[in-house]
Design a protein around this motif. Structure first.
Motif, PDB file in Angstrom:
ATOM      1  N   GLY A 281      30.474  83.237  80.603  1.00 59.48           N
ATOM      2  CA  GLY A 281      30.070  82.845  79.264  1.00 59.48           C
ATOM      3  C   GLY A 281      30.948  82.161  78.347  1.00 59.48           C
ATOM      4  O   GLY A 281      30.610  81.192  77.914  1.00 59.48           O
ATOM      5  N   THR A 282      32.361  82.874  78.543  1.00 60.25           N
ATOM      6  CA  THR A 282      33.401  82.387  77.402  1.00 60.25           C
ATOM      7  C   THR A 282      33.653  81.051  78.190  1.00 60.25           C
ATOM      8  O   THR A 282      33.974  80.203  77.554  1.00 60.25           O
ATOM      9  CB  THR A 282      34.533  83.476  77.706  1.00 60.25           C
ATOM     10  N   LEU A 284      32.195  78.856  79.885  1.00 62.10           N
ATOM     11  CA  LEU A 284      30.973  77.859  79.502  1.00 62.10           C
ATOM     12  C   LEU A 284      31.149  77.344  78.128  1.00 62.10           C
ATOM     13  O   LEU A 284      31.152  76.374  77.709  1.00 62.10           O
ATOM     14  CB  LEU A 284      29.637  78.430  79.699  1.00 62.10           C
ATOM     15  N   THR A 285      31.306  78.519  77.089  1.00 57.75           N
ATOM     16  CA  THR A 285      31.420  77.692  75.929  1.00 57.75           C
ATOM     17  C   THR A 285      32.809  77.060  75.633  1.00 57.75           C
ATOM     18  O   THR A 285      32.682  75.946  74.968  1.00 57.75           O
ATOM     19  CB  THR A 285      31.502  79.288  75.062  1.00 57.75           C
ATOM     20  N   LEU A 286      33.831  77.440  76.217  1.00 64.43           N
ATOM     21  CA  LEU A 286      35.060  76.722  75.887  1.00 64.43           C
ATOM     22  C   LEU A 286      34.776  75.329  76.586  1.00 64.43           C
ATOM     23  O   LEU A 286      35.395  74.348  76.033  1.00 64.43           O
ATOM     24  CB  LEU A 286      36.138  77.225  76.604  1.00 64.43           C
ATOM     25  N   ILE A 288      32.134  73.631  77.099  1.00 66.94           N
ATOM     26  CA  ILE A 288      31.464  72.668  76.036  1.00 66.94           C
ATOM     27  C   ILE A 288      31.974  72.307  74.849  1.00 66.94           C
ATOM     28  O   ILE A 288      31.963  71.022  74.519  1.00 66.94           O
ATOM     29  CB  ILE A 288      29.898  73.493  75.824  1.00 66.94           C
ATOM     30  N   ILE A 289      32.969  73.125  74.187  1.00 70.12           N
ATOM     31  CA  ILE A 289      33.643  72.670  73.087  1.00 70.12           C
ATOM     32  C   ILE A 289      34.914  71.508  73.269  1.00 70.12           C
ATOM     33  O   ILE A 289      34.826  70.655  72.645  1.00 70.12           O
ATOM     34  CB  ILE A 289      33.872  74.051  72.197  1.00 70.12           C
TER      35      ILE A 289
END
Ligand SMILES: Nc1ncnc2c1ncn2[C@@H]1O[C@H](COP(=O)(O)OP(=O)(O)O)[C@@H](O)[C@H]1O
Ligand SMILES: [Mg+2]
Lengths: 311, 247
Positions: A281-282, A284-286, A288-289
């Protein structure tokens, strides 16, 4: 990547991949084989998602069906092994065709959601049908032909098959068909208006993606000697999707890079599965950002228009 | 060549096209004019299969084409551009045109032969004729607005259409881009005898290049004829020309 540096890089990579089992211990050779076949899986998913623009959210199902098809043929049919290795991927391609026909009429996210639902149905059947698929235990101790049964043998088999499949897909995305599906990805309305049968091309692309996903599954059987239902669960589909996003889904080798990073992280961080989803999840978040175009996407340079645009 | 008879299309009770009649002869440039919301785009969508008519007939070379899929309509010989430039943004200018040529040649199911270099001469010829040759390797999303619209015309041309339909080809263009686009349309009609149907709400432009004009108001055809005839038509004056203050 500079164009002139590409052949040299490829040569270096080939040499390294060939030498790996000679220098690496047994476990690491096994990990390398898993990296390769997962990279093949991610590259096959990217045909559908990155190149055709279809929200293929249930790709692990084709991986699983390829693996189970091969495993069942090897354990139950008494047919020669090469046939088993072909039947798995073909079963995946056939399923891909059936699911494609059902889902293709829906657009975008709805396509993806329906695909997850149908995929979960397949998963549920595999999970429950003890007498045939071994249920949640899976199938273990699958007999593999001697030549490719050893860790080194299975590694080289995986390397060769992955290389051939990736090369085939590389050819496909550069073919007229490859251009057409990229056109469909960019703008299906425009593609139809120049005479491209959008749904037929999408369907063909799904079948090809499903087939190569199935090949990755058959390789898993060779490397792992077992199959289990979790490999086609939707969470794994998501993980493969993250590999594509991480590496860059608008580049051909991005998913390959993404798969390598994720598999190695999973193995060597040797984290409990509980934390694994947190890490994913981390990531993926990184991504995307900070890396919307993925790791390899950062290196892509597109020629810009000339300053004056006079007639 | 094209004959539209009493075509109706409604969106949930609202009749966007309400009894449109139109005919286009081979070699002509025909314009559809009408204020925004008159139903021009909807009419064009009906002609190219992006929408199906509720009733009425659309005959192309004597055969009904209403309700066919867009790709089938294209293969029958009609290609088009859209009001908002519709291109393949992640592909280069060259590739945009190349896909259209390959599609026309029915080669898009070749999966192993490299597309690189395929149809190169023809793509280059088309890009030269519209003035985008120098930009061929540029990512098409990086083009200026006007160049995007011209690229879209090039893509539509690559289908070797018998009838080319253009939805507001100069909308949003700078004056010199408009000028260039009009020259292109004239050239296409003059040199290759292409039949062109287009719509505009900028009417000064229309009188300049159209052989015949059809005026659309609230979904219906209110007048049809040469520029002079349309100008004289009182219904048009009140319904459209007066309203927009031009002419
Ligand atoms: N898909 C649609 N759904 C509902 N209404 C629509 C749709 N497309 C167009 N309309 C309506 O139909 C009318 C005609 O639109 P359009 O054909 O775009 O006009 P024009 O191109 O002449 O400006 C407008 O009032 C518009 O709001
Ligand atoms: Mg319009």
């Amino acid at each position: 990547m500079r164009r002139s540096a590409a052949p040299l890089l490829l040569l270096l990579l080939t040499a390294t991949l060939l030498a790996l089992p000679q220098i690496l211990p047994r476990f690491h050779t096994y990990v390398a084989a898993i990296v390769l076949l997962t990279a093949l899986l991610a590259t096959s998913l990217n045909l559908a998602i990155g190149y055709t623009g279809l929200y293929q959210f249930g790709h692990a199902v084709f991986y699983g069906v390829g693996a189970y098809g091969t495993a069942l043929m090897l354990t139950r049919s008494g047919m020669p092994a090469p046939i088993a290795f072909l039947v798995g991927p073909l079963a995946a391609a056939a399923l891909s065709l059936v699911m494609g026909v059902i889902c293709i009429r829906l657009s975008k996210l709805y396509f993806g959601m329906l695909q997850i639902s149908l995929g979960s149905l397949v998963w549920a059947v595999v999970y429950r049908w003890y007498s045939f698929t071994g249920g949640d235990d899976g199938i273990h101790g699958i007999p593999i032909p001697d030549a490719i049964a050893s860790p080194k043998g299975s590694y080289y088999y995986t390397l060769i098959v992955t290389a051939l499949c990736v090369f085939a897909m590389y050819r496909i995305v550069r073919s007229p068909f490859g251009k057409a599906i990229q056109g469909i990805r960019d703008n299906p309305v425009r593609a139809a208006a120049i005479g491209v049968d959008v749904k037929l091309h999408q369907l063909a692309s799904l079948v090809i993606a499903g087939f190569f996903g199935g090949v990755a599954g058959s390789l898993f059987v060779v490397v792992e000697n077992s199959v289990f239902p979790d490999m086609m669960f939707w969470t794994f589909s998501l993980e493969v999707l993250i590999m594509c996003l991480l590496g860059g889904m608008y580049t051909f080798f991005g998913p390959f890079v993404g798969a390598s990073v994720i598999v190695l992280l999973r193995v060597f961080a040797s984290i409990h599965t509980r934390y694994w989803s947190l890490i994913l999840g981390t990531i993926l978040t990184l991504v995307i950002i900070f890396l919307p175009d993925g790791v390899l996407g950062m290196f892509v340079r597109r020629p810009r228009p000339k300053e004056s645009t006079g007639a | 060549m094209l004959r539209v008879e009493s075509v109706v299309k409604s969106f949930g009770g609202f009749k966007a096209v309400d009894g449109a009649n139109l005919h286009v002869n081979a070699g002509e440039i025909v314009a559809v004019i009408g204020p925004n919301g008159a139903g021009k785009t909807t009419l064009f969508h009906l002609l190219t299969g992006h929408l199906s008519p509720d009733s009425g007939r659309i005959l192309f070379k004597g055969k009904e084409i209403g309700g066919l899929s867009p790709h089938v309509v294209c293969r029958r010989g009609i290609t088009r551009s859209f009001q908002v430039a519709n291109i393949f943004p992640r592909l280069s200018v060259f590739e945009n045109v190349q896909i259209a040529v390959l599609s026309r040649e029915r080669k898009t199911f070749r999966i192993f032969s490299p597309a690189k270099g395929m149809a190169e001469e023809e793509v280059h010829r088309i890009l030269r004729s519209v003035g985008l040759f120098d930009q061929r390797d540029v990512g098409s999303d990086l083009l200026s607005h006007g160049d995007k619209k011209v690229l879209e015309i090039a893509v539509a041309l690559s289908g070797n259409p018998e009838l080319l339909i253009l939805d507001e080809p100069t909308a949003g263009m700078a004056p010199e881009e408009t000028e260039r686009c009009i020259r292109l349309i004239r050239k296409l009609s003059g040199e290759s005898g292409l039949t062109i149907l287009f719509c505009e709400h900028d009417i000064s432009l229309v009188f300049e290049i159209a052989n015949r004009i059809m005026v659309m108001v609230r979904g219906a055809t209110v007048a049809q004829g040469s520029g002079e005839e349309v100008r004289r038509n009182s219904e048009v004056r009140s319904a459209y020309l007066g309203e927009s203050g031009e002419c």
